[in-house]
Design a protein around this motif. Sequence first.
Motif: not given
Length: 224
Positions: A117-123
């Motif tokens: 249920g969360r959003k994360f950037q993938v650097w």
Amino acid sequence: MTESDRTPDQGSAADGPKYADRVHRSVPGVIAGVMLLGVAGWLIIDAVVSGTGATPWVALAAAPVFAFPVAAYTLRPVVKANDQRLLVRNPLRTVVAPWASVEGLKAGYSVELFAGGRKFQVWAIPVSIRQRQKATRRAAKAARAAAQGGPTEPKPRTKPVPGHHHLDSDRAWSDAVVASLQEQAERNAGNPGATGEVRATWCWWVIAPTLVGLVALVSVVAAI
């Protein structure tokens, strides 16, 4: 741009991953980080050895303010995936997402992970619009050649390895990696060891020294 360790895990634990981590990272980013740290190290050493007055102290105080963020944003980002979980190491946070919690990955202007249920950037997987445009033109050229009955460019040969998806050479690197990870998520979501909650932890070994160095740098400059 992709480093892969495809050696099967030799551990005796029955619930351990069948394959070792497959690693994805930006090689140009790592090279740029090493070069920046090398140049900065040379300048700081020169300032400490040859500088006069408060210059050596300013250089020493500025070292962690520069070195830790550069290392965090260039050397640290990486994505590791096995048959149980996806690990995303960003500059300031580490995200561990069991495959059952992964809702999807998206490659737009940046790569995003949706999990728990969360959003994360993938650097670790930077998106190159130029690469994407080149891949699109290459695919369109191959399609026209196929429609006209002409020869098409041969794809590079790769040796198949059981349990691993090969990146599509007809796509931009970031799009191919995202497609590979999405396939892994769908394939491994039902594994018994792929369940659990998403864990996101802060990287304090980067944050704390940077803040301490910033305080020291402000103090030294204020004392001049």
